[in-house]
Design a protein around this motif. Structure first.
Motif, mmCIF file in Angstrom:
data_model
loop_
_atom_site.group_PDB
_atom_site.id
_atom_site.type_symbol
_atom_site.label_atom_id
_atom_site.label_comp_id
_atom_site.label_asym_id
_atom_site.label_seq_id
_atom_site.Cartn_x
_atom_site.Cartn_y
_atom_site.Cartn_z
ATOM 1 N N LEU A 184 44.011 20.661 41.948
ATOM 2 C CA LEU A 184 44.860 20.864 41.279
ATOM 3 C C LEU A 184 44.857 22.495 41.858
ATOM 4 O O LEU A 184 46.265 22.731 41.937
ATOM 5 N N ARG A 185 43.964 22.701 42.559
ATOM 6 C CA ARG A 185 44.178 24.863 43.230
ATOM 7 C C ARG A 185 44.963 24.200 44.146
ATOM 8 O O ARG A 185 45.757 25.206 44.640
ATOM 9 N N CYS A 186 44.098 23.699 44.924
ATOM 10 C CA CYS A 186 45.342 23.064 46.403
ATOM 11 C C CYS A 186 46.969 23.167 45.935
ATOM 12 O O CYS A 186 47.372 23.561 46.505
ATOM 13 N N ARG B 88 38.554 45.094 39.810
ATOM 14 C CA ARG B 88 37.930 44.165 39.722
ATOM 15 C C ARG B 88 37.950 43.585 37.899
ATOM 16 O O ARG B 88 38.543 43.088 37.177
ATOM 17 N N ARG B 89 37.722 45.500 38.298
ATOM 18 C CA ARG B 89 37.060 45.738 36.025
ATOM 19 C C ARG B 89 38.666 45.295 35.760
ATOM 20 O O ARG B 89 39.166 45.021 34.606
ATOM 21 N N LEU B 90 39.728 46.287 36.538
ATOM 22 C CA LEU B 90 40.807 46.766 35.770
ATOM 23 C C LEU B 90 41.944 44.520 35.556
ATOM 24 O O LEU B 90 42.291 45.354 34.537
ATOM 25 N N LYS B 91 41.812 44.176 36.351
ATOM 26 C CA LYS B 91 42.042 43.156 36.152
ATOM 27 C C LYS B 91 41.605 41.495 35.407
ATOM 28 O O LYS B 91 42.589 41.691 34.703
ATOM 29 N N GLU B 92 40.684 42.189 34.994
ATOM 30 C CA GLU B 92 39.860 41.552 34.266
ATOM 31 C C GLU B 92 40.360 42.265 32.787
ATOM 32 O O GLU B 92 40.719 40.788 31.413
ATOM 33 N N ARG B 93 40.985 43.752 32.443
ATOM 34 C CA ARG B 93 40.748 43.290 31.433
ATOM 35 C C ARG B 93 42.460 43.512 31.200
ATOM 36 O O ARG B 93 42.919 44.618 30.152
ATOM 37 N N SER B 94 42.994 43.490 31.804
ATOM 38 C CA SER B 94 44.609 43.410 32.457
ATOM 39 C C SER B 94 45.059 43.325 31.139
ATOM 40 O O SER B 94 46.594 43.482 30.470
ATOM 41 N N ARG B 95 44.594 42.030 30.228
ATOM 42 C CA ARG B 95 45.932 41.538 29.422
ATOM 43 C C ARG B 95 44.468 41.283 27.988
ATOM 44 O O ARG B 95 45.500 40.662 27.251
ATOM 45 N N ARG B 96 43.659 41.983 27.853
ATOM 46 C CA ARG B 96 43.196 42.306 27.092
ATOM 47 C C ARG B 96 43.954 42.312 25.617
ATOM 48 O O ARG B 96 43.253 41.457 24.890
ATOM 49 N N GLU B 97 44.700 43.983 26.024
ATOM 50 C CA GLU B 97 44.834 44.192 25.257
ATOM 51 C C GLU B 97 46.389 43.698 24.443
ATOM 52 O O GLU B 97 46.476 43.575 23.210
ATOM 53 N N ILE C 199 48.868 25.872 34.910
ATOM 54 C CA ILE C 199 49.247 26.885 35.044
ATOM 55 C C ILE C 199 47.565 27.240 35.781
ATOM 56 O O ILE C 199 46.568 26.783 34.724
ATOM 57 N N GLU C 200 46.724 28.229 36.600
ATOM 58 C CA GLU C 200 45.879 28.626 36.861
ATOM 59 C C GLU C 200 45.604 30.021 35.749
ATOM 60 O O GLU C 200 46.263 31.078 36.833
ATOM 61 N N ARG C 201 44.918 30.196 35.109
ATOM 62 C CA ARG C 201 44.094 31.822 34.561
ATOM 63 C C ARG C 201 43.418 31.736 34.283
ATOM 64 O O ARG C 201 42.596 31.459 34.270
ATOM 65 N N ASP C 202 42.507 33.186 35.421
ATOM 66 C CA ASP C 202 40.796 33.037 35.611
ATOM 67 C C ASP C 202 40.035 32.208 36.026
ATOM 68 O O ASP C 202 39.065 32.030 35.029
ATOM 69 N N GLY C 203 40.831 31.296 36.758
ATOM 70 C CA GLY C 203 40.074 29.359 37.200
ATOM 71 C C GLY C 203 39.785 29.265 35.791
ATOM 72 O O GLY C 203 39.120 27.759 36.140
ATOM 73 N N VAL C 204 40.981 28.455 34.745
ATOM 74 C CA VAL C 204 40.771 27.629 34.052
ATOM 75 C C VAL C 204 42.142 27.087 34.526
ATOM 76 O O VAL C 204 43.406 28.138 34.388
#
Length: 376
Positions: free
Chosen positions: A10-12, A228-237, A155-160
């Motif tokens: 699926l990723r490919c 990397r931390r900014l990307k992880e927190r990008s959608r949290r709020e 779609i793939e989001r954060d490996g899911v």
């Protein structure tokens, strides 16, 4: 929830179709963005030669053409700024690009659902993969089984991996309301209703300030780990605000349905252009997701059959709900309302919600069909 081997396929697949979508976008841009049929004539054979199936190739071309349609609509609406703005010039000067994990549409020829087993059979560049398990709530599964219609997006989001299915849920027949619940939207209090419910915005404000401080702190570091931390927190709020708005909207609609009332909402379109604020207050206003909350209330009310009307919010914060006296001085401060006419003391947002409820009833009565018998 695919296993390791199907997940890799699926990723490919997503990366392959999006790389080819970028190529189709470059062809479209070079040829002046032709219509879908003409674009298909220039790109379809190449997509088939790259290993895409017939349906997948058609969906890639359609996805690119739809992206340009959206871009042109945003340009016409002025959403990308004035004709000479840097953002607009940048958007017009290069082809539309697609992220490697961007969504890919699937129709019933490429994707089939087995609801009882909660599995799907899905096309990939490595061949069709069967018995891929998916999970969702019991309510979502019932909605999927009863109302799924049209395409689904992978779609793939954060490996899911997620399958976003379109469901055409019919609206419930609205009932005749026994009065209206006025909803006053704000920043200090996100929503205040005429029945006494109040959703305070203090917790949401603290969360936003904390996220803003964390982002500023990480942005100053300029390290790989900080990015990397900014990307992880990008959608949290965004997720937190969305969840809060869902809870508030569901509470309001449930109360209206339980009491057989309708809902009256303020028409707040264009408020960001009308209101003039000091610079420290602009961040608060522009991060206020009032439109999202109003949209949630509207669609939940339609599903439940709750009547809903929009009213003009002019002077609702200055008008006394008891005597109707309008005076700018009635609004003493954010939370206190003292009428200069009759002397009534009330919570300012609660008073505004009663005015909105009264206007909602007036709008509803004015819009109803006449009950007078026809003249013989």
């Amino acid at each position: 929830m695919p296993e390791a081997e199907p997940a890799a396929a699926l990723r490919c697949t997503l990366r392959t179709v999006n790389v080819l979508a970028c190529w189709v976008s470059r062809v479209a841009f070079a040829r002046g963005v032709p219509r879908e049929y003409e674009l298909r004539r220039h790109t379809y054979a190449h997509l088939k030669a790259e290993g895409l199936g017939a349906q997948a190739a058609q969906h890639v071309i359609k996805k690119v053409r739809d992206a340009y349609t959206t871009l042109h609509a945003n340009l016409r609406a002025g959403n990308l700024g004035k004709p000479t703005s840097r953002r607009r010039v940048k958007a017009q000067s290069k082809p539309v690009a697609f992220r490697p994990e961007a969504a890919q549409p699937y129709d019933d020829r490429c994707l089939s659902w087995q609801y009882d087993q909660q599995t799907v059979s899905i096309w990939t560049t490595a061949g069709r993969i069967k018995n891929v398990r998916f999970v969702c709530s019991a309510g979502a599964l019932k909605t999927l089984r009863d109302y799924r219609k049209g395409e689904a997006d992978l779609i793939e989001r954060d490996g899911v991996f997620y399958l976003i299915a379109t469901c055409d849920v019919p609206e419930a027949e609205p009932y005749e309301p026994d009065g209206f619940i006025g909803v006053d939207l704000g920043i200090v209090n996100i929503a205040t209703t005429s029945t006494g419910y109040q959703a305070a915005g203090r917790g949401l404000g603290r969360h936003r300030k904390r996220q803003l401080a964390l982002r500023a702190k990480l942005q100053k570091k300029l390290t790989k780990s900080a990015k990397r931390r900014l990307k992880e927190r990008s959608r949290r709020e965004t997720r937190h605000v969305k969840n809060t708005n869902h809870i508030i909207a569901k509470t309001i609609v449930t109360e209206a349905e339980r009491t057989a009332h309708g809902i009256a909402l303020e028409e707040l379109k264009g408020i960001r252009r009308r209101v003039r604020l000091r610079k420290p207050q602009r961040v608060t206003l522009h991060s206020w997701a009032f439109a999202q909350l109003a949209d949630f209330i509207v669609y939940k009310a339609k599903r439940a059959g709750v009547p809903l009307v929009h009213v003009d919010p002019a002077y609702t914060s200055q008008m006394c709900a008891e005597c109707g006296h309008v005076d700018k001085r009635n609004r003493v401060n954010q939370g206190l309302f003292i009428c200069r006419g009759c002397g009534v003391v009330a919570h300012a947002d609660r008073n505004g919600s009663h005015n909105i409820a009264a206007r909602g009833a007036a709008v509803w009565n004015a819009g109803r069909e006449s009950r007078v018998p026809a003249t013989p």
